[in-house]
Design a protein around this motif. Sequence first.
Motif, PDB file in Angstrom:
ATOM      1  N   GLY A 146      66.088  49.478  31.060  1.00  0.00           N
ATOM      2  CA  GLY A 146      64.784  50.137  30.949  1.00  0.00           C
ATOM      3  C   GLY A 146      64.312  50.829  32.227  1.00  0.00           C
ATOM      4  N   LEU A 147      64.721  50.335  33.384  1.00  0.00           N
ATOM      5  CA  LEU A 147      64.287  50.950  34.642  1.00  0.00           C
ATOM      6  C   LEU A 147      64.571  52.460  34.654  1.00  0.00           C
ATOM      7  CD1 LEU A 147      63.435  50.965  37.654  1.00  0.00           C
ATOM      8  CD2 LEU A 147      65.732  50.180  38.225  1.00  0.00           C
ATOM      9  N   GLY A 148      65.776  52.812  34.221  1.00  0.00           N
ATOM     10  CA  GLY A 148      66.143  54.233  34.187  1.00  0.00           C
ATOM     11  C   GLY A 148      65.221  55.033  33.278  1.00  0.00           C
TER      12      GLY A 148
ATOM     13  N   PHE B 295      70.607  44.575  17.085  1.00  0.00           N
ATOM     14  CA  PHE B 295      70.238  44.160  18.442  1.00  0.00           C
ATOM     15  C   PHE B 295      70.820  45.196  19.395  1.00  0.00           C
ATOM     16  CE2 PHE B 295      71.452  42.400  22.518  1.00  0.00           C
ATOM     17  CZ  PHE B 295      70.267  41.827  22.949  1.00  0.00           C
ATOM     18  N   ILE B 296      69.988  45.730  20.293  1.00  0.00           N
ATOM     19  CA  ILE B 296      70.479  46.630  21.340  1.00  0.00           C
ATOM     20  C   ILE B 296      69.983  46.075  22.664  1.00  0.00           C
ATOM     21  CG2 ILE B 296      70.398  48.958  22.335  1.00  0.00           C
ATOM     22  CD1 ILE B 296      69.768  50.065  19.591  1.00  0.00           C
ATOM     23  N   GLY B 297      70.890  45.803  23.580  1.00  0.00           N
ATOM     24  CA  GLY B 297      70.408  45.322  24.873  1.00  0.00           C
ATOM     25  C   GLY B 297      71.511  44.747  25.719  1.00  0.00           C
ATOM     26  N   ARG B 298      71.144  44.447  26.959  1.00  0.00           N
ATOM     27  CA  ARG B 298      72.096  43.786  27.843  1.00  0.00           C
ATOM     28  C   ARG B 298      72.363  42.392  27.292  1.00  0.00           C
ATOM     29  NH1 ARG B 298      69.723  42.403  32.245  1.00  0.00           N
ATOM     30  NH2 ARG B 298      67.613  42.995  31.674  1.00  0.00           N
TER      31      ARG B 298
ATOM     32  N   LEU C 123      75.315  45.042  16.422  1.00  0.00           N
ATOM     33  CA  LEU C 123      74.973  44.701  17.809  1.00  0.00           C
ATOM     34  C   LEU C 123      75.563  45.757  18.749  1.00  0.00           C
ATOM     35  CD1 LEU C 123      75.118  41.316  19.583  1.00  0.00           C
ATOM     36  CD2 LEU C 123      76.527  43.161  20.481  1.00  0.00           C
ATOM     37  N   LEU C 124      74.731  46.246  19.661  1.00  0.00           N
ATOM     38  CA  LEU C 124      75.217  47.142  20.715  1.00  0.00           C
ATOM     39  C   LEU C 124      74.793  46.530  22.039  1.00  0.00           C
ATOM     40  CD1 LEU C 124      76.316  49.816  21.905  1.00  0.00           C
ATOM     41  CD2 LEU C 124      74.070  50.829  21.465  1.00  0.00           C
ATOM     42  N   GLY C 125      75.768  46.109  22.821  1.00  0.00           N
ATOM     43  CA  GLY C 125      75.387  45.473  24.079  1.00  0.00           C
ATOM     44  C   GLY C 125      76.566  45.339  25.002  1.00  0.00           C
TER      45      GLY C 125
ATOM     46  N   LEU D 119      75.135  56.153  20.326  1.00  0.00           N
ATOM     47  CA  LEU D 119      75.111  55.180  19.232  1.00  0.00           C
ATOM     48  C   LEU D 119      73.755  54.478  19.172  1.00  0.00           C
ATOM     49  CD1 LEU D 119      76.579  53.729  16.948  1.00  0.00           C
ATOM     50  CD2 LEU D 119      77.491  52.108  18.630  1.00  0.00           C
ATOM     51  N   ALA D 120      73.146  54.242  20.348  1.00  0.00           N
ATOM     52  CA  ALA D 120      71.830  53.589  20.358  1.00  0.00           C
ATOM     53  C   ALA D 120      70.847  54.397  19.506  1.00  0.00           C
ATOM     54  CB  ALA D 120      71.317  53.449  21.795  1.00  0.00           C
ATOM     55  N   HIS D 121      70.849  55.708  19.646  1.00  0.00           N
ATOM     56  CA  HIS D 121      69.923  56.547  18.856  1.00  0.00           C
ATOM     57  C   HIS D 121      70.158  56.338  17.359  1.00  0.00           C
ATOM     58  CE1 HIS D 121      68.005  59.327  21.864  1.00  0.00           C
ATOM     59  NE2 HIS D 121      68.948  58.808  22.602  1.00  0.00           N
TER      60      HIS D 121
ATOM     61  N   ILE E   7      71.483  53.797  15.865  1.00  0.00           N
ATOM     62  CA  ILE E   7      71.100  52.446  15.417  1.00  0.00           C
ATOM     63  C   ILE E   7      69.579  52.354  15.258  1.00  0.00           C
ATOM     64  CG2 ILE E   7      71.088  49.994  16.011  1.00  0.00           C
ATOM     65  CD1 ILE E   7      73.785  50.416  17.414  1.00  0.00           C
ATOM     66  N   TYR E   8      68.835  52.889  16.243  1.00  0.00           N
ATOM     67  CA  TYR E   8      67.373  52.858  16.090  1.00  0.00           C
ATOM     68  C   TYR E   8      66.971  53.536  14.779  1.00  0.00           C
ATOM     69  CZ  TYR E   8      66.544  51.285  20.912  1.00  0.00           C
ATOM     70  OH  TYR E   8      66.495  50.557  22.080  1.00  0.00           O
ATOM     71  N   ALA E   9      67.659  54.646  14.464  1.00  0.00           N
ATOM     72  CA  ALA E   9      67.289  55.402  13.266  1.00  0.00           C
ATOM     73  C   ALA E   9      67.789  54.752  11.983  1.00  0.00           C
ATOM     74  CB  ALA E   9      67.836  56.827  13.376  1.00  0.00           C
TER      75      ALA E   9
ATOM     76  N   CYS F 204      58.451  44.043  29.865  1.00  0.00           N
ATOM     77  CA  CYS F 204      57.777  44.929  28.902  1.00  0.00           C
ATOM     78  C   CYS F 204      58.606  44.982  27.631  1.00  0.00           C
ATOM     79  CB  CYS F 204      57.604  46.346  29.466  1.00  0.00           C
ATOM     80  SG  CYS F 204      56.907  47.451  28.225  1.00  0.00           S
ATOM     81  N   GLY F 205      59.840  45.452  27.757  1.00  0.00           N
ATOM     82  CA  GLY F 205      60.692  45.641  26.584  1.00  0.00           C
ATOM     83  C   GLY F 205      60.488  47.043  26.050  1.00  0.00           C
ATOM     84  N   LEU F 206      61.571  47.790  26.014  1.00  0.00           N
ATOM     85  CA  LEU F 206      61.479  49.139  25.442  1.00  0.00           C
ATOM     86  C   LEU F 206      62.058  49.178  24.045  1.00  0.00           C
ATOM     87  CD1 LEU F 206      62.502  51.419  28.464  1.00  0.00           C
ATOM     88  CD2 LEU F 206      60.218  50.947  27.578  1.00  0.00           C
TER      89      LEU F 206
ATOM     90  N   LEU G 136      59.606  49.060  21.321  1.00  0.00           N
ATOM     91  CA  LEU G 136      58.747  50.249  21.273  1.00  0.00           C
ATOM     92  C   LEU G 136      59.496  51.421  20.642  1.00  0.00           C
ATOM     93  CD1 LEU G 136      57.068  50.120  24.833  1.00  0.00           C
ATOM     94  CD2 LEU G 136      56.227  49.187  22.673  1.00  0.00           C
ATOM     95  N   ILE G 137      60.757  51.577  21.051  1.00  0.00           N
ATOM     96  CA  ILE G 137      61.563  52.665  20.476  1.00  0.00           C
ATOM     97  C   ILE G 137      61.785  52.393  18.991  1.00  0.00           C
ATOM     98  CG2 ILE G 137      63.750  53.919  20.590  1.00  0.00           C
ATOM     99  CD1 ILE G 137      63.983  53.022  23.545  1.00  0.00           C
ATOM    100  N   ALA G 138      62.114  51.137  18.682  1.00  0.00           N
ATOM    101  CA  ALA G 138      62.367  50.783  17.276  1.00  0.00           C
ATOM    102  C   ALA G 138      61.161  51.148  16.409  1.00  0.00           C
ATOM    103  CB  ALA G 138      62.682  49.290  17.159  1.00  0.00           C
TER     104      ALA G 138
HETATM  105  P1  ADP Z   1      66.036  45.944  30.190  1.00  0.00           P
HETATM  106  O1  ADP Z   1      65.429  46.924  31.120  1.00  0.00           O
HETATM  107  O2  ADP Z   1      65.675  44.524  30.503  1.00  0.00           O
HETATM  108  O3  ADP Z   1      67.500  46.118  30.037  1.00  0.00           O
HETATM  109  P2  ADP Z   1      64.433  47.260  28.118  1.00  0.00           P
HETATM  110  O4  ADP Z   1      64.135  46.842  26.738  1.00  0.00           O
HETATM  111  O5  ADP Z   1      63.275  47.497  29.024  1.00  0.00           O
HETATM  112  O6  ADP Z   1      65.426  46.173  28.732  1.00  0.00           O
HETATM  113  O7  ADP Z   1      65.276  48.621  28.121  1.00  0.00           O
HETATM  114  C1  ADP Z   1      66.545  48.682  27.583  1.00  0.00           C
HETATM  115  C2  ADP Z   1      66.967  50.135  27.466  1.00  0.00           C
HETATM  116  O8  ADP Z   1      68.378  50.209  27.595  1.00  0.00           O
HETATM  117  C3  ADP Z   1      66.627  50.745  26.124  1.00  0.00           C
HETATM  118  O9  ADP Z   1      66.484  52.140  26.267  1.00  0.00           O
HETATM  119  C4  ADP Z   1      67.893  50.425  25.305  1.00  0.00           C
HETATM  120  O10 ADP Z   1      68.041  51.309  24.226  1.00  0.00           O
HETATM  121  C5  ADP Z   1      68.948  50.637  26.355  1.00  0.00           C
HETATM  122  N1  ADP Z   1      70.199  49.886  26.176  1.00  0.00           N
HETATM  123  C6  ADP Z   1      70.408  48.577  26.455  1.00  0.00           C
HETATM  124  N2  ADP Z   1      71.691  48.242  26.203  1.00  0.00           N
HETATM  125  C7  ADP Z   1      72.296  49.358  25.761  1.00  0.00           C
HETATM  126  C8  ADP Z   1      73.639  49.665  25.352  1.00  0.00           C
HETATM  127  N3  ADP Z   1      74.598  48.736  25.348  1.00  0.00           N
HETATM  128  N4  ADP Z   1      73.919  50.930  24.969  1.00  0.00           N
HETATM  129  C9  ADP Z   1      72.942  51.880  24.972  1.00  0.00           C
HETATM  130  N5  ADP Z   1      71.674  51.659  25.354  1.00  0.00           N
HETATM  131  C10 ADP Z   1      71.351  50.416  25.750  1.00  0.00           C
END
Ligand code: ADP
Length: 491
Positions: free
Chosen positions: A18-20, A304-307, A333-335, A369-371, A373-375, A389-391, A394-396
């Motif tokens: 999310g920082l980026g 699920f999308i995330g680290r 799952l995308l992570g 792929l993230a786009h 999956i959200y859609a 915060c969690g993005l 919000l995107i979902a």
């Molecule tokens: P954090 O900053 O703790 O990783 P956030 O929810 O604030 O979590 O932001 C996560 C961002 O990174 C979102 O834009 C999410 O879609 C993206 N993201 C996380 N993992 C992946 C992944 N494996 N592939 C693509 N986008 C990802």
Amino acid sequence: MYIVQIASECAPVIKAGGLGDVVYGLSRELESRGHCVELILPKYNNMRYDHIWGLHDAYRELWVPWYGAAIHCSVYCGWVHGRLCFFIEPHSEDMFFDRGTYYGCDDDPMRFAFFSKAALEFLLQSNKRPDVLHCHDWQTGLVPVMLYEMYKYHGMEYQRVLYTIHNFKHQGFGGSDVLWATGLNRESYYFHYDRLRDNFNPFSLNFMKGGIVYSNHVNTVSPHHAWEAHHGSCGFGLGHTLHLNQHKFSGILNGVDYGIWNPETDTHIPAPYGIETFEDKALNRKELRDRLLLRAADKPIVAFIGRLDDQKGVHLVHHAMYYALNRGAQFVLLGSATDRTIHDWFWHEKRHLNDNPDIHLELSFNEDLAHLIYAGADLMLVPSNFEPCGLTQLIAMKYGTVPVVRGVGGLVSTVFDWDYDTERAPEERTGFVFYETDNYAVESALNRAIDLYYQSPQHFRQLAIQGMQYDYSWRNPADEYLKIYDHIRHK
Ligand code: ADP
């Protein structure tokens, strides 16, 4: 106002999480209001160069003092989707940013201490004198320290710093070598509890603590998380420091850049849609199934999308995968994991589930792929242990994908439970919330969500649309950031 963001990420060119997104999205919003915004970033060898326009070496002779000598750097300049970025490239055998990875090296504290020093040296030598330096996370915690202890005396006395903490878990630790390298020196002075000495490890300097102590204002990325960090355990040992600095500490909810994350204009998805054309979401669901070889079935897709990290509640994610399958849902799952054990664990699961037509695990970082999956998904799971915060939720919501979240941090302030949030009218509710960290908790929330999907599709659709109606753009957060910039620059 003239604002320079100093950060280790900027989406989409450098994005680990999310920082980026935040650095890019906030900069864009500020610029659209007429402010001058520039970004200073490391020039990593593995960043997405295809997202930089007009990259050229703008400053060839930046010499950055380091260990009593100096390291020669070039500063490249280019536009990342319209944002003016300066990328610092050191020429030294340390190869600070030529590691094929953004983070995860043993010498990360040194790498980013160097980056912080180089950023200030660049501003000094190029005669840039912004009103505000906006620094992010531990990687830039030493910027305000060096500004107020060194650079202020070299012609930067009017610059002010806002320090934003996106994740308290990673604080950046170093020893006296950091002081000698950066020229801060004076060991006994900095190894003082009022300055950088870590609150728990007396042998360590804490970069994030330095950022808090020296900045003119400090914020984290939601008001609820600001409270949790100050009063609860989410400050990871910095609660006392926040307490001492509470007069300059606040929480501002992140925004989402709807220029990038908007189902009506998203070029990554086959069938753009909005509230009026919500039915077209089904076309994206179909494409998602086709792309990931899931079977066509009238089942909800839980995503699920995330680290893949302890922070994100990986054990609950793992449990939810199997639970969703048992409850007649599909799971995507995308992570990606930096931790070896978690990485191996999910690869094992991936192989084990390879032939199951109702689940797909994509273990990589894949923005495209993230786009999709959200859609294409129906439910987005965010079972975090803590979440500044969690993005993803919000995107979902913007994509009409109903969030199922644990009630912590920014998730509390953004997802309102369909069944139980009595503080909000039914038409204001947006998802499903659970609180405990055990399997039953996630099961019960998923259960309610999947039941609603099957038993009351009209209500499920209504809930999805209610989420789409919220405005989590950068409009409100940018107002708040501007108020802080304005406040500190007059100090
Ligand atoms: P954090 O900053 O703790 O990783 P956030 O929810 O604030 O979590 O932001 C996560 C961002 O990174 C979102 O834009 C999410 O879609 C993206 N993201 C996380 N993992 C992946 C992944 N494996 N592939 C693509 N986008 C990802």
